[in-house]
Design a protein around this motif. Structure first.
Motif, PDB file in Angstrom:
ATOM      1  N   GLN A 148       0.822  -1.212   0.000  1.00 31.64           N
ATOM      2  CA  GLN A 148       0.000   0.000   0.000  1.00 31.64           C
ATOM      3  C   GLN A 148       0.858   1.265   0.000  1.00 31.64           C
ATOM      4  OE1 GLN A 148      -2.939   0.304  -0.703  1.00 31.64           O
ATOM      5  NE2 GLN A 148      -4.343  -1.112   0.280  1.00 31.64           N
ATOM      6  N   VAL A 167       0.075  -4.508  -8.775  1.00 28.00           N
ATOM      7  CA  VAL A 167      -1.113  -5.243  -8.338  1.00 28.00           C
ATOM      8  C   VAL A 167      -1.282  -6.515  -9.171  1.00 28.00           C
ATOM      9  CG1 VAL A 167      -3.629  -5.150  -8.142  1.00 28.00           C
ATOM     10  CG2 VAL A 167      -2.256  -3.166  -7.489  1.00 28.00           C
ATOM     11  N   PHE A 178      -7.305  -5.888  -3.724  1.00 24.72           N
ATOM     12  CA  PHE A 178      -6.687  -4.892  -4.594  1.00 24.72           C
ATOM     13  C   PHE A 178      -7.399  -4.752  -5.937  1.00 24.72           C
ATOM     14  CE2 PHE A 178      -3.155  -6.011  -1.751  1.00 24.72           C
ATOM     15  CZ  PHE A 178      -2.726  -4.750  -1.368  1.00 24.72           C
ATOM     16  N   GLN A 181      -8.847  -1.210  -6.529  1.00 21.86           N
ATOM     17  CA  GLN A 181      -7.800  -0.226  -6.817  1.00 21.86           C
ATOM     18  C   GLN A 181      -7.309  -0.356  -8.253  1.00 21.86           C
ATOM     19  OE1 GLN A 181      -5.832  -0.804  -2.608  1.00 21.86           O
ATOM     20  NE2 GLN A 181      -4.620   0.659  -3.758  1.00 21.86           N
TER      21      GLN A 181
END
Length: 391
Positions: A148, A167, A178, A181
């Motif tokens: 992160q 990711v 994830f 995101q």
């Protein structure tokens, strides 16, 4: 004063814990210990009580040697330096820790993470990235925090390709959490492509974003914009109507685009059907106003005004009231019109003073929709405000 209390609490607890541990080691070894630690420690406490925090820190550092037993103590000190903005001291503290061979593997990784955070706060993103790349793929309790932290650097620098690659490298359990995101990173690239009129790339990024997270309503909104841009209203409407099954609080964001799409399709009936479903399942001021515009086209302003009044009784909202006043302004004359204009001015100011969006994570609100909250940096946590003062 809060800073002082925090130092006292930390120093007392850590000092007592260390002294007890040291006494136990001395008892087992049969050797007498020096009084150096206790004297330096109490000198530090005296500095603290006199609010001389810098002197207290120096005294406390002298009292403790850096080893695996005191590593956490020095990490806490480094964090305190960072929080106070003393980044040089934070970096030096954590660098000194890294130079000690007596630390365990996990302690070394913890210190690297703290040092990377120091570099990040100091704006030394390249150094922070180099450190983090060494530890993000290692198995240890802080691996998610390290990922992160590295992602936050890529986000700040808008290096979306690097963030997507990181990711994408996660497998199995590591990848869990994830997906959203990654979907937003792809949306960022799609928006960038759209600004550059690269529609093909924008569509490709959005397809990938949809595969990463079906629930990401941002994908549907962007797909609607892209398809309208290339005059493909049928696919635009299809994408926008998915929002009712993704996140109904975002229906107001899609209404204007849907009106445009159905207008190009010349399908008032299709728009009426969809708005009717929204009124039943997820009513909002935007849906009421869009429905009123449709009724005004088909049946006139008077029927539109009656419809809005009925909806306000069922579900009061400031936006709905303003819409009703606007309808009556078009039909009023003379003194009645002047009174309505004065009332509309007051209610308009009231509406303008209210925030439109709010983050469900930290409560940050404002008039602009941020897909990443400016305060807590959470992705997809900001939504339109509903209710009397919202939608």
């Amino acid at each position: 004063m809060l800073d002082l209390a925090l130092f006292i609490l930390i120093f007392v607890s850590l000092g007592i814990g260390y002294l007890i541990g040291r006494r136990e080691r001395v008892r087992r070894s049969g050797h007498r210990s020096s009084d150096q630690l206790s004297s330096e420690y109490f000198v530090g406490l005296n500095y603290l009580l006199n609010e001389q925090t810098d002197e207290a820190i120096e005294s406390f550092i002298k009292a403790l040697e850096i080893n695996s037993d005191t590593a956490e103590t020095f990490m806490v000190l480094g964090r305190l330096f960072r929080q106070r903005g003393e980044l040089d001291r934070a970096i030096q503290t954590h660098q000194d820790l890294l130079a000690r061979p007596s630390l365990t593997r996990e302690q070394m990784l913890d210190v690297q993470l703290e040092l990377a955070r120091d570099y990040k706060k100091a704006g030394l993103f390249d150094r922070a990235e180099t450190l983090l790349l060494d530890i993000v793929r290692q198995q240890w309790p802080g691996w998610r925090e390290s990922i992160q932290t590295l992602l936050s650097i890529y986000e700040r620098e808008k290096e979306w390709d690097k963030a997507i690659q990181l990711v994408g490298s996660l497998k199995g359990v590591q990848a869990s959490g994830f997906e959203s995101q990654r979907s937003h990173y792809l949306c960022e690239l799609a928006e960038q492509a759209l600004r550059e009129s690269d529609v093909l790339s924008a569509r490709r990024y959005l397809r990938q974003a949809a595969r990463s997270s079906f629930e990401n309503v941002r994908v549907s909104l962007l797909q609607g914009q892209v398809e309208l841009k290339i005059d493909n209203p049928k696919d635009a409407v299809k994408a926008l109507e998915r929002i009712v099954d993704q996140d109904r609080s975002f229906i107001p964001e899609s209404v204007g685009l849907l009106e445009e799409g159905y207008g190009r399709l010349r399908s008032q009936r299709g728009l009426s059907t969809y708005l009717g479903r929204c009124l039943r399942e997820a009513p909002s001021a935007a849906v009421v106003m869009a429905s009123a515009r449709l009724i005004a086209q088909q049946q006139g302003e008077k029927e539109a005004g009656r419809f809005v009044a009925e909806q306000i009784v069922k579900r009061p909202s400031l936006k709905g009231l303003n819409s009703l006043i606007d309808i009556h302004l078009q039909m009023a004359e003379g003194r009645a019109r002047q009174n309505l204009m004065m009332l509309r001015d007051l209610t308009g100011r009231l509406e303008h003073s209210k925030p439109v969006y709010r983050c469900g994570q930290c409560g940050f609100d404002g008039k602009e929709l941020h897909w990443q909250c400016p305060r807590c940096h959470e992705w997809g946590s900001t939504r339109p405000i509903m209710g009397l003062e919202g939608e």
